[in-house]
Design a protein around this motif. Structure first.
Motif, short mmCIF file in Angstrom:
data_model
loop_
_atom_site.label_atom_id
_atom_site.label_comp_id
_atom_site.label_asym_id
_atom_site.label_seq_id
_atom_site.Cartn_x
_atom_site.Cartn_y
_atom_site.Cartn_z
N GLU A 48 0.83 -1.21 0.00
CA GLU A 48 0.00 0.00 0.00
C GLU A 48 0.87 1.27 0.00
OE1 GLU A 48 -3.53 0.85 0.83
OE2 GLU A 48 -4.35 -1.17 0.68
N ALA A 79 2.84 1.68 -3.20
CA ALA A 79 1.95 2.06 -4.31
C ALA A 79 1.76 3.57 -4.32
CB ALA A 79 0.61 1.35 -4.18
N ILE A 80 1.47 4.14 -3.15
CA ILE A 80 1.28 5.60 -3.09
C ILE A 80 2.56 6.32 -3.50
CG2 ILE A 80 0.83 7.57 -1.56
CD1 ILE A 80 -0.93 5.66 0.13
N LEU A 81 3.68 5.93 -2.88
CA LEU A 81 4.93 6.67 -3.11
C LEU A 81 5.46 6.49 -4.53
CD1 LEU A 81 6.54 5.86 0.35
CD2 LEU A 81 5.67 8.09 -0.39
N ASN A 100 3.82 5.23 -7.28
CA ASN A 100 2.88 5.75 -8.28
C ASN A 100 2.92 7.28 -8.30
OD1 ASN A 100 1.93 3.37 -9.39
ND2 ASN A 100 0.33 3.13 -7.85
N GLY A 101 3.12 7.87 -7.13
CA GLY A 101 3.23 9.33 -7.06
C GLY A 101 4.42 9.84 -7.86
N ALA A 135 3.67 9.32 -11.71
CA ALA A 135 2.61 10.14 -12.30
C ALA A 135 3.14 11.34 -13.08
CB ALA A 135 1.67 10.62 -11.21
N CYS A 192 -7.92 2.41 -1.47
CA CYS A 192 -6.73 2.23 -0.62
C CYS A 192 -7.18 2.15 0.83
CB CYS A 192 -5.75 3.37 -0.81
SG CYS A 192 -6.33 4.95 -0.16
N ALA A 221 -2.82 5.31 4.20
CA ALA A 221 -2.60 6.48 3.34
C ALA A 221 -2.36 7.73 4.20
CB ALA A 221 -3.79 6.68 2.41
N LEU A 241 2.52 12.76 -3.16
CA LEU A 241 1.55 12.09 -2.29
C LEU A 241 0.16 12.04 -2.92
CD1 LEU A 241 2.80 13.65 1.06
CD2 LEU A 241 3.06 11.26 0.36
N LEU A 242 -0.30 13.17 -3.47
CA LEU A 242 -1.67 13.18 -3.99
C LEU A 242 -1.76 12.48 -5.35
CD1 LEU A 242 -2.92 16.69 -2.79
CD2 LEU A 242 -2.86 14.51 -1.59
N ASN A 243 -0.74 12.63 -6.20
CA ASN A 243 -0.75 11.86 -7.43
C ASN A 243 -0.67 10.37 -7.14
OD1 ASN A 243 -1.04 13.92 -9.31
ND2 ASN A 243 1.15 14.31 -9.43
N GLY A 244 0.05 10.03 -6.08
CA GLY A 244 0.15 8.62 -5.69
C GLY A 244 -1.22 8.07 -5.30
N LEU A 245 -2.00 8.89 -4.63
CA LEU A 245 -3.35 8.45 -4.27
C LEU A 245 -4.27 8.39 -5.50
CD1 LEU A 245 -3.97 10.53 -1.00
CD2 LEU A 245 -3.64 8.06 -1.17
N ARG A 246 -4.08 9.37 -6.40
CA ARG A 246 -4.90 9.44 -7.60
C ARG A 246 -4.70 8.25 -8.52
NH1 ARG A 246 -3.21 14.78 -8.22
NH2 ARG A 246 -4.85 16.22 -7.56
N ALA A 247 -3.44 7.79 -8.57
CA ALA A 247 -3.05 6.80 -9.56
C ALA A 247 -3.88 5.52 -9.51
CB ALA A 247 -1.58 6.46 -9.39
#
Lengths: 204, 204
Positions: free
Chosen positions: A188, A191-193, A195-196, A199, B154, B159, B193-199
């Motif tokens: 988890e 994935a955030i870090l 994928n961030g 992006a 997530c 997160a 951080l926010l792009n990671g959540l968006r992805a």
């Protein structure tokens, strides 16, 4: 598993020493270095303090040995991450996964939970050097991944600090003896870090 | 700006008291609470320790007041984030930007740099409650953003901890008196951080 009688005297001693270090690390992490006495450590192993002194000289020695063991543990994944056998982001993911796994152990948690002031000068310097080294390795992987187009343009120093801030915080809020929980946490968070980083440019 | 003679006696006193708190926060953050004396604070303001006692009772009071001020500062952005005037992810971005801005001040940095053991029982409990409250607000925004499809599925707890770990680490490695540097830092970190959540779902 070898039976005890198949081990040399040195090996038995080393096993017992590791048990002492491990018990120390567990207590330091739970209740803090200041509030842990050698008596507490002896008690948690059901031995006398006198027995403890056969394996370690002091509480300081236990803490610094725990940190050394954790640093050692990280050496191999760190070296491997520098061999270009896979794309940089994949090597970074592997490295960070090893690191989170290390933090799930008592020795590893010591690395981030030990307060500076409780470390001896030598330990403090060694720990700083090891952390700096690790930080630079992650920054180098970020630069490589920018160069090969896998991740968006970013400031590698800020990106590495974002990653380490997030991961080093884990032992302060997450506890589990179940390896599957740690795997899920790793997946988890990474994935955030990651994928961030992957992006497109900041869209805020 | 009002001239001093346009202020009431109470207002002047309050201004001077704030100067004392601010000087205390700056020194605590730089050299640690333990290593800062009331004498150091008096010296940094070019006043006597006796003068200091006119505004504060103790070093403990300075620390707890600094933490109170920081908590107060966060109250308005926190309340605003709960009003659904924009998509949840946008409200979260605004809230986190305010938080990073707060951490750029001496009062704000106190929030994350103060060690638990240096706080009085009352301060510790108040600080825990405020942090918990903030954490829950961010988790709620994450849940809203999952529900409206802006971010990937997530674990909101993981997160939020990833976000707070990354951001709370900032005062330990980043120093700048330039607001533009802080803006750039905010933009870079929140992009990750926010792009990671968006992805899209974890692709590791």
């Amino acid at each position: 598993m070898w039976k005890n009688n198949a081990l040399t005297q040195d090996e038995v001693r080393e096993q017992k020493r590791m048990a002492v270090l491990s018990a120390g690390a567990a207590l330091f992490n739970q209740q803090g270095f200041d509030r842990t006495s050698l008596d507490d450590i002896a008690k948690s192993l059901s031995v006398t303090k006198r027995t403890l002194y056969y394996y370690v000289k002091s509480k300081d020695e236990i803490l610094s040995e725990c940190n050394w063991l954790a640093i050692d543990f990280l050496e191999e994944p760190l070296a491997t991450s520098k061999i270009a056998d896979a794309p940089p982001l994949e090597r970074m993911e592997r490295l960070l996964r090893s690191y989170i796994k290390l933090l799930s152990t008592d020795f590893g948690a010591c690395l981030v939970l030990s307060e500076e002031r409780t470390l001896t000068e030598d330990s403090r310097l060694a720990l700083h050097a090891a952390k700096k080294n690790f930080d630079l390795a992650v920054r180098a992987l970020i630069k490589e991944a920018i160069a090969d187009g896998t991740i968006a343009e970013c400031d590698p120093k800020i990106a590495a600090a974002t990653i380490f801030g997030a991961i080093n915080w884990v032992p302060r809020w997450f506890q589990s003896a179940d390896a599957a929980d740690w795997d899920r946490l790793s997946t988890e968070m990474l994935a955030i870090l990651l994928n961030g980083l992957r992006a497109a440019p900041p869209k805020l």
